[in-house]
Design a protein around this motif. Structure first.
Motif, mmCIF file in Angstrom:
data_model
loop_
_atom_site.group_PDB
_atom_site.id
_atom_site.type_symbol
_atom_site.label_atom_id
_atom_site.label_comp_id
_atom_site.label_asym_id
_atom_site.label_seq_id
_atom_site.Cartn_x
_atom_site.Cartn_y
_atom_site.Cartn_z
ATOM 1 N N GLN A 69 0.826 -1.110 -0.220
ATOM 2 C CA GLN A 69 0.076 0.010 -0.164
ATOM 3 C C GLN A 69 0.735 1.255 0.210
ATOM 4 O OE1 GLN A 69 -2.372 0.806 3.559
ATOM 5 N NE2 GLN A 69 -3.687 1.806 2.647
ATOM 6 N N ALA A 70 1.581 1.403 0.986
ATOM 7 C CA ALA A 70 2.536 2.670 1.070
ATOM 8 C C ALA A 70 3.437 2.676 -0.189
ATOM 9 C CB ALA A 70 3.571 2.499 2.403
ATOM 10 N N ALA A 71 4.043 1.651 -0.747
ATOM 11 C CA ALA A 71 4.952 1.734 -1.802
ATOM 12 C C ALA A 71 4.248 2.336 -3.038
ATOM 13 C CB ALA A 71 5.712 0.407 -2.177
ATOM 14 N N THR A 72 2.868 2.029 -3.332
ATOM 15 C CA THR A 72 2.383 2.348 -4.638
ATOM 16 C C THR A 72 1.402 3.734 -4.408
ATOM 17 O OG1 THR A 72 0.435 0.942 -3.747
ATOM 18 C CG2 THR A 72 1.829 0.040 -5.110
ATOM 19 N N GLN A 127 -7.543 5.508 -0.726
ATOM 20 C CA GLN A 127 -7.568 6.783 0.134
ATOM 21 C C GLN A 127 -6.781 7.870 -0.277
ATOM 22 O OE1 GLN A 127 -5.535 6.164 3.954
ATOM 23 N NE2 GLN A 127 -6.294 7.907 4.886
ATOM 24 N N PRO A 128 -5.554 8.080 -0.976
ATOM 25 C CA PRO A 128 -5.068 9.272 -1.424
ATOM 26 C C PRO A 128 -6.133 10.032 -2.531
ATOM 27 C CG PRO A 128 -3.829 7.490 -2.291
ATOM 28 C CD PRO A 128 -4.778 6.804 -1.071
ATOM 29 N N ILE A 407 -0.090 11.338 2.342
ATOM 30 C CA ILE A 407 -0.725 9.776 2.802
ATOM 31 C C ILE A 407 0.656 8.825 2.746
ATOM 32 C CG2 ILE A 407 -1.782 7.810 2.147
ATOM 33 C CD1 ILE A 407 -3.455 10.159 2.845
ATOM 34 N N PHE A 408 1.651 9.233 1.778
ATOM 35 C CA PHE A 408 2.807 8.497 1.843
ATOM 36 C C PHE A 408 3.767 8.575 3.086
ATOM 37 C CE2 PHE A 408 7.287 8.284 0.543
ATOM 38 C CZ PHE A 408 7.387 6.784 0.613
ATOM 39 N N ALA A 409 3.701 9.900 3.661
ATOM 40 C CA ALA A 409 4.364 10.218 4.850
ATOM 41 C C ALA A 409 3.898 9.658 5.936
ATOM 42 C CB ALA A 409 4.206 11.672 5.094
#
Length: 457
Positions: A69-72, A127-128, A407-409
């Motif tokens: 999730q975070a990587a994409t 989410q983003p 969102i990534f942060a």
């Protein structure tokens, strides 16, 4: 309803409220998928292990999801600015639902973990992009209220998720905790297809393949190292190697971004003061939320001596304060500004954290919930105001990247928070056990005993 890509011609005030309301309902339905999945899976773990085996692999059910999730997230955010929000969001929901179906069909723990990875790839878009669309549709004055609606989804999921998980597991099958996403996702897609339209100005783009590859792999390895560091030992060759390679790849990513025509994650996102502060705030929010979510229920069960259900309600106090504060923050930052609103949130968060530190072992359950409520209120004020502030300083063609970076942060902060909180818990337990009374010291001599205590066993 049509939405153009021109920043000056997309004023939220030009759109009928009824049309915006239908789109918001579709966005909230898509968020239900992600919010529910974050709370419903944990309740089914014992049943999953009994049927599929692989107890030692259980942490990967959660780690692989967070990892993919975070990587994409940055990739989806960039694509949303290039080709539009609609196709990216619909793709994310479809991939998430596909992963959910595969999770329900899993015949072994490795296949279930692989399917969870697919779920995470889809979740990286939802989410983003949903939050980006909110930024497109609503004015700065309205976004705080709307962010409160979105936050309510997470508050409801904190209570509904464990309940549904328990009902499915006890009376039907644990597989339905994944299959329930099929009708929800289908409804979200149908609502978006019917109500959300875009008029995107087509132009040629240069896809930053090298940047996307180094960012995805580098961040994936970084999060992997942070999540698994405690299990692998922080000084082990495996952990050090993963973290060193991730740092090298991220350094290469920075080098590539400086020269890319259309960087996948422009460095100005971390250089402008408003955006930098917002990203740092989001990082902190991620660390605090996931750290508390991971260890507060354990504290309530192991120290206060309650059951899992009561522990879940204590954790829900965090989720209750968040949407309430997020809904109010819109009125507050319009009057006093983003910075002061965020400072109010920080004050609530610090007060709640101090409250946790001052808790005694004999504290009643209701008193344990109070600091969580204060922290939730603080995070609701801080998080909502900083997201809106970040979105307000850019136009349509950059809003996706800005929201994705935020969102990534938070995702990186979540991984760091789990690592830090886990290290503190393990170190504290090891210290207490090494100084345990002689009568019980002999039975608390192994790492498994420490792990058992940490889990409330």
């Amino acid at each position: 309803m049509a939405v153009t890509t021109d920043a000056e011609s997309t004023s939220a005030l030009e759109r009928p409220d009824a049309a915006r309301g239908r789109i918001l309902a579709a966005l909230m339905m898509s968020m239900v998928l992600i919010a529910l999945d974050s709370t419903i899976v944990a309740t089914a773990v014992p049943s999953i292990v009994r049927q599929l085996g692989g107890l030692s692999s259980v942490p990967w059910l959660f780690s692989i999801y967070l990892l993919t999730q975070a990587a994409t997230v940055p990739l989806y955010a960039k694509f949303a600015d290039m080709i539009g929000r609609r196709p990216v969001l619909l793709t994310g929901i479809a991939v998430f639902v596909l992963g959910s179906v595969l999770c329900g069909w899993a015949w072994s723990m490795p296949t279930l973990i692989a399917a969870r990875a697919i779920q995470g790839i889809g979740a990286g878009a939802v989410q983003p992009i949903a939050m980006t669309i909110v930024g497109d549709l609503y004015s700065v004055q309205e976004r705080g209220r709307v962010q409160g609606y979105m936050a309510t989804i997470w508050g409801g999921a904190a209570i509904l998720g464990p309940t549904l998980g328990g009902l499915f597991t006890d009376y039907i099958s644990w597989r339905w905790i994944f299959w329930i996403n099929l009708p929800i996702g289908g409804l979200a897609i149908a609502m978006l297809v019917r109500n959300f339209r875009e008029r995107v100005t087509r132009r040629s783009h240069q896809v930053d393949i090298a940047g996307a590859a180094t960012l995805t792999v580098g961040c994936g390895l970084l999060i992997l190292g942070l999540l698994q560091g405690a299990a692998w030992r922080w000084t082990s060759v495996r952990t050090v190697s993963v973290l060193v390679v991730s740092v090298v790849l991220l350094a290469a990513f920075v080098f590539i971004q400086r020269r890319a025509a259309e960087p996948v994650l422009p460095l100005w996102v971390f250089q402008r003061r408003t955006l930098l502060v917002g990203n740092l705030a989001s990082f902190t929010v991620g660390a605090v939320v996931l750290g508390l979510s991971a260890y507060l229920p354990t504290y309530v069960q192991a120290v206060a001596g309650t059951g899992a259900l009561v522990a879940g309600f204590v954790l829900a106090s965090l989720s209750l304060g968040w949407p309430l504060a997020a809904a109010v923050s819109g009125r507050v930052y319009v009057r006093i500004g983003f910075r002061d609103t965020a400072l109010i949130g920080a004050a609530f968060t610090v007060t709640g954290a101090v409250g946790y530190v001052l808790l005694s072992q004999s504290a009643p359950v209701w008193l344990i919930a109070v600091p969580g409520l204060l922290v939730g209120v603080g995070l609701g004020f801080s998080s909502s105001s900083m997201v809106v502030a970040a979105q307000s300083v850019v136009g349509w063609d950059r809003r996706g990247v800005v929201t994705g970076a935020n969102i990534f942060a938070r995702s990186i902060g979540s991984a760091v928070g789990v690592a830090i909180f886990g290290s503190i818990v393990n170190a504290t337990l090891a210290s207490r056990i090494s100084h345990a009374p002689a009568a019980i010291a002999g039975s608390l001599s192994s790492a498994k005993d420490v792990e058992s205590l940490a889990l409330g066993g």
